[in-house]
Write a protein that holds these residues in place. Structure first.
Motif, PDB file in Angstrom:
ATOM      1  N   VAL A 184      30.208  46.196  42.150  1.00  0.00           N
ATOM      2  CA  VAL A 184      31.497  46.697  42.611  1.00  0.00           C
ATOM      3  C   VAL A 184      31.578  48.174  42.270  1.00  0.00           C
ATOM      4  O   VAL A 184      31.291  48.576  41.141  1.00  0.00           O
ATOM      5  CB  VAL A 184      32.671  45.933  41.946  1.00  0.00           C
ATOM      6  N   ARG A 191      40.424  46.415  38.282  1.00  0.00           N
ATOM      7  CA  ARG A 191      39.005  46.263  38.594  1.00  0.00           C
ATOM      8  C   ARG A 191      38.461  44.918  38.114  1.00  0.00           C
ATOM      9  O   ARG A 191      37.682  44.260  38.820  1.00  0.00           O
ATOM     10  CB  ARG A 191      38.211  47.415  37.989  1.00  0.00           C
ATOM     11  N   GLU A 192      38.858  44.499  36.930  1.00  0.00           N
ATOM     12  CA  GLU A 192      38.356  43.241  36.386  1.00  0.00           C
ATOM     13  C   GLU A 192      38.697  42.058  37.302  1.00  0.00           C
ATOM     14  O   GLU A 192      37.848  41.210  37.573  1.00  0.00           O
ATOM     15  CB  GLU A 192      38.929  43.010  34.982  1.00  0.00           C
ATOM     16  N   GLU A 228      36.556  42.228  40.448  1.00  0.00           N
ATOM     17  CA  GLU A 228      35.199  41.761  40.183  1.00  0.00           C
ATOM     18  C   GLU A 228      35.149  40.232  40.123  1.00  0.00           C
ATOM     19  O   GLU A 228      34.183  39.615  40.568  1.00  0.00           O
ATOM     20  CB  GLU A 228      34.662  42.377  38.895  1.00  0.00           C
ATOM     21  N   GLU A 229      36.209  39.630  39.574  1.00  0.00           N
ATOM     22  CA  GLU A 229      36.293  38.167  39.564  1.00  0.00           C
ATOM     23  C   GLU A 229      36.316  37.620  40.989  1.00  0.00           C
ATOM     24  O   GLU A 229      35.687  36.598  41.284  1.00  0.00           O
ATOM     25  CB  GLU A 229      37.540  37.703  38.815  1.00  0.00           C
ATOM     26  N   VAL A 231      34.979  38.969  43.629  1.00  0.00           N
ATOM     27  CA  VAL A 231      33.622  39.075  44.175  1.00  0.00           C
ATOM     28  C   VAL A 231      32.789  37.894  43.670  1.00  0.00           C
ATOM     29  O   VAL A 231      32.064  37.256  44.438  1.00  0.00           O
ATOM     30  CB  VAL A 231      32.975  40.429  43.821  1.00  0.00           C
ATOM     31  N   ARG A 275      36.009  48.660  46.091  1.00  0.00           N
ATOM     32  CA  ARG A 275      37.332  48.152  45.715  1.00  0.00           C
ATOM     33  C   ARG A 275      38.478  48.888  46.399  1.00  0.00           C
ATOM     34  O   ARG A 275      39.344  48.269  47.023  1.00  0.00           O
ATOM     35  CB  ARG A 275      37.490  48.225  44.197  1.00  0.00           C
TER      36      ARG A 275
END
Length: 112
Positions: free
Chosen positions: A32, A3-4, A7-8, A10, A70
């Protein structure tokens, strides 16, 4: 993809949006989420009042939301490069809705 990192991506997609457009965005957050609501087949979603629909009485409302999902994006992509491209397209698509551009016009412009 974790997920991290997603998110980067995005955030990186937002960095590619021209500064002039970002400056025009008003009262909107970009989030997200792992999955869309049950029964929905979405990569992203714009919830709120498009800038073109806001009138004199638009005040005191919660921010609009752009949601980037995601898991559906990861499911349709084969490589990390595919994910990068799809995130960028999805972010632009949902930002366009914030500006009042509908799916038919986006399709005409080659974005969906």
């Amino acid at each position: 993809m974790e997920r991290e990192r997603f998110e980067e991506l995005v955030g990186e997609a937002l960095d590619e949006v021209p500064e002039e457009l970002l400056a025009l965005m008003s009262n909107v957050v970009i989030l997200v989420e792992d999955d869309p609501p049950p029964g929905e087949d979405l990569l992203g979603l714009y919830e709120g009042h498009a800038l073109t629909d806001r009138g004199w009485d638009y005040a005191g409302v919660l921010p609009d939301r752009i949601l980037i999902y995601r898991n559906p994006i990861l499911r349709i992509c084969d490589t990390d490069d595919d994910v990068i491209d799809e995130v960028a397209v999805t972010v632009v698509h949902e930002i366009a809705h914030h500006f009042g551009i509908d799916d038919a016009r986006l399709h005409d412009l080659g974005w969906g």
